[in-house]
Design a protein around this motif. Structure first.
Motif, short mmCIF file in Angstrom:
data_model
loop_
_atom_site.label_atom_id
_atom_site.label_comp_id
_atom_site.label_asym_id
_atom_site.label_seq_id
_atom_site.Cartn_x
_atom_site.Cartn_y
_atom_site.Cartn_z
N PHE A 84 0.68 -1.12 -0.06
CA PHE A 84 0.13 0.03 -0.11
C PHE A 84 1.01 1.35 0.00
CE2 PHE A 84 -2.54 -3.42 2.05
CZ PHE A 84 -3.44 -3.30 1.28
N ASP A 85 2.06 1.09 -0.76
CA ASP A 85 3.01 2.26 -0.74
C ASP A 85 2.80 3.05 -2.09
OD1 ASP A 85 3.98 1.89 1.59
OD2 ASP A 85 5.50 0.38 0.92
N GLY A 86 1.87 2.76 -2.87
CA GLY A 86 1.51 3.09 -4.06
C GLY A 86 0.35 4.12 -4.10
N PRO A 87 -0.09 4.41 -5.37
CA PRO A 87 -1.10 5.27 -5.60
C PRO A 87 -2.49 5.26 -4.56
CG PRO A 87 -0.66 4.31 -7.58
CD PRO A 87 0.18 3.70 -6.63
N ASP A 88 -2.87 4.14 -4.16
CA ASP A 88 -3.90 3.91 -3.21
C ASP A 88 -3.59 4.68 -1.83
OD1 ASP A 88 -5.73 2.54 -5.20
OD2 ASP A 88 -4.77 0.73 -4.56
N LEU A 89 -2.66 4.13 -1.31
CA LEU A 89 -2.25 4.61 -0.15
C LEU A 89 -2.10 6.17 -0.18
CD1 LEU A 89 -1.91 4.36 2.97
CD2 LEU A 89 0.72 3.61 2.46
N ASP A 90 -1.46 6.78 -1.29
CA ASP A 90 -1.11 8.08 -1.26
C ASP A 90 -2.45 8.89 -1.48
OD1 ASP A 90 1.48 7.92 -1.06
OD2 ASP A 90 1.65 7.82 -3.28
N ARG A 91 -3.44 8.39 -2.14
CA ARG A 91 -4.72 8.95 -2.24
C ARG A 91 -5.43 9.07 -0.99
NH1 ARG A 91 -6.80 5.23 -5.38
NH2 ARG A 91 -8.56 4.46 -3.89
N TRP A 92 -5.29 8.00 -0.16
CA TRP A 92 -6.19 7.91 1.05
C TRP A 92 -5.69 9.00 1.97
CZ3 TRP A 92 -5.26 1.93 1.85
CH2 TRP A 92 -6.09 1.23 0.95
N ILE A 93 -4.32 9.25 1.78
CA ILE A 93 -3.66 10.21 2.86
C ILE A 93 -3.93 11.63 2.56
CG2 ILE A 93 -1.33 11.05 3.66
CD1 ILE A 93 -0.40 8.22 3.27
N ASP A 94 -4.17 11.63 1.07
CA ASP A 94 -4.31 13.09 0.30
C ASP A 94 -5.81 13.48 1.00
OD1 ASP A 94 -1.69 13.26 -0.70
OD2 ASP A 94 -2.35 12.62 -2.93
N GLY A 95 -6.62 12.56 0.76
CA GLY A 95 -8.11 12.54 1.24
C GLY A 95 -8.33 13.08 2.58
N LEU A 96 -7.35 12.22 3.60
CA LEU A 96 -7.38 13.04 4.88
C LEU A 96 -6.66 14.45 5.04
CD1 LEU A 96 -6.12 9.86 7.15
CD2 LEU A 96 -8.32 11.33 7.41
N ASP A 123 -13.94 4.73 0.53
CA ASP A 123 -12.85 4.54 -0.69
C ASP A 123 -11.87 3.33 -0.16
OD1 ASP A 123 -11.09 4.74 -2.81
OD2 ASP A 123 -10.16 6.31 -2.03
N VAL A 124 -11.34 3.38 1.13
CA VAL A 124 -10.41 2.59 1.71
C VAL A 124 -10.81 1.01 1.60
CG1 VAL A 124 -9.12 1.94 3.75
CG2 VAL A 124 -9.44 4.46 3.08
N ILE A 125 -12.14 0.98 2.33
CA ILE A 125 -12.57 -0.48 2.31
C ILE A 125 -12.94 -1.21 0.68
CG2 ILE A 125 -14.65 -1.82 2.98
CD1 ILE A 125 -12.89 -1.11 5.18
N THR A 126 -13.55 -0.47 0.06
CA THR A 126 -13.78 -1.27 -1.38
C THR A 126 -12.51 -1.15 -2.28
OG1 THR A 126 -14.47 1.15 -2.25
CG2 THR A 126 -16.32 -0.10 -1.36
N THR A 127 -11.62 -0.29 -2.05
CA THR A 127 -10.35 -0.50 -2.62
C THR A 127 -9.51 -1.86 -2.14
OG1 THR A 127 -9.92 1.75 -3.02
CG2 THR A 127 -7.97 0.34 -3.20
N LEU A 128 -9.66 -1.96 -0.64
CA LEU A 128 -9.06 -3.24 -0.28
C LEU A 128 -9.67 -4.76 -0.46
CD1 LEU A 128 -8.32 -1.80 3.42
CD2 LEU A 128 -6.77 -2.46 1.72
N SER A 129 -10.94 -4.52 -0.86
CA SER A 129 -11.45 -5.78 -1.12
C SER A 129 -12.63 -5.54 -1.95
CB SER A 129 -12.20 -6.40 0.12
OG SER A 129 -12.59 -7.66 -0.16
N SER A 130 -12.82 -6.10 -3.48
CA SER A 130 -14.00 -6.13 -4.10
C SER A 130 -15.08 -6.84 -3.67
CB SER A 130 -13.63 -6.48 -5.44
OG SER A 130 -13.36 -7.79 -5.28
N ASP A 131 -14.94 -7.47 -2.51
CA ASP A 131 -16.15 -8.35 -2.09
C ASP A 131 -16.93 -7.24 -1.29
OD1 ASP A 131 -15.30 -10.55 -3.06
OD2 ASP A 131 -14.12 -11.29 -1.28
N HIS A 132 -16.54 -5.96 -0.85
CA HIS A 132 -17.36 -5.34 -0.17
C HIS A 132 -17.72 -4.01 -0.95
CE1 HIS A 132 -15.73 -7.41 3.31
NE2 HIS A 132 -14.68 -6.78 3.42
N PHE A 133 -19.24 -3.62 -0.61
CA PHE A 133 -19.84 -2.59 -1.08
C PHE A 133 -20.11 -1.36 -0.18
CE2 PHE A 133 -21.31 -6.91 -2.95
CZ PHE A 133 -21.00 -6.73 -4.26
N GLY A 134 -20.42 -0.37 -0.85
CA GLY A 134 -20.59 0.80 -0.21
C GLY A 134 -21.49 0.96 0.90
#
Length: 225
Positions: free
Chosen positions: A6-18, A194-205
């Protein structure tokens, strides 16, 4: 099995959102905590011994008891194998394990006999038959997956992290421009979804929204108590 990175775009996006809600955000500390939450959540739902339900572990051990051999132990699911090895630390005789060896090595080299394996499997089943404790300390109605590996736990951990970092309370909205939304539309809810649904496609909003709602209700009930 995808790598847990999680050191790539996803993690950076979550941090930017915060950071939009917490201008003085410590990005390094945030990265470490988000990584920890993500790993804990994924280890339950996609990999490792904890990915197996208690029923799957019990079923594996019960099948193993019909023919408790070292070879059969290698064919157990990850959860059942882990439970068996944990129990063997108490039941495997020292002369079978060896003074300087581990239980795992003794098992792989088939040095643990059928009697020890049977006793360990029976003990593991006894432990698994004990209902886990609920959050209030009372016994749950039945055994299930440990709470700290559930979607409920992950959403709650992210809610608490949001409140601690931003200094703002998590709110529960589910409307956008006056229209009903199946997903959470509050600032925290959008970020957590965004965090949860990125981590697992099994979860829905919608499932995430229900747990965000529950977090807000529980916080209000605690404050009023």
């Amino acid at each position: 099995m995808s790598s847990l990175e999680f050191d790539g775009p996803d993690l950076d996006r979550w941090i930017d959102g915060l950071s939009r809600h917490a201008p003085n955000l410590d990005r390094d500390a945030t990265r470490q905590e988000l990584y920890s939450i993500a790993i804990s959540h994924l280890c339950a739902h996609e990999r490792g011994p904890e990915a197996f339900t208690r029923k799957q572990v019990r079923d594996g051990l019960e099948a193993f008891l019909r023919h408790p051999t070292a070879h059969a132990a290698t064919q157990l699911n990850g959860g059942a194998e882990c439970a068996l090895i944990d129990a063997l630390w108490s039941f495997a005789p020292l002369d079978e394990v060896g003074a300087d060896d581990s239980v795992t090595k003794a098992l792989s080299e088939q040095r643990i006999n059928e009697t020890s394996l049977r006793r360990a499997a029976q003990r593991a089943l006894q432990i698994l038959a004990t209902p886990p404790r609920k959050r209030d300390g009372s016994a749950a109605k039945g055994p299930g997956r440990p709470r700290h590996y559930t979607l409920e736990w992950a959403v709650e951990a992210l809610c608490e992290f949001w409140e601690r970092v931003t200094g703002a309370k998590v709110t529960s909205w589910n409307s956008a421009c006056g229209e009903y939304s199946s997903t959470s539309t509050s600032p925290a809810g959008i970020w957590i979804t965004d965090v949860i649904t990125t981590l697992s496609s099994d979860h829905f909003g919608s499932a995430v929204r229900r747990h965000v709602d529950a977090f807000v209700r529980n916080r209000k009930a605690t404050a009023e108590a």
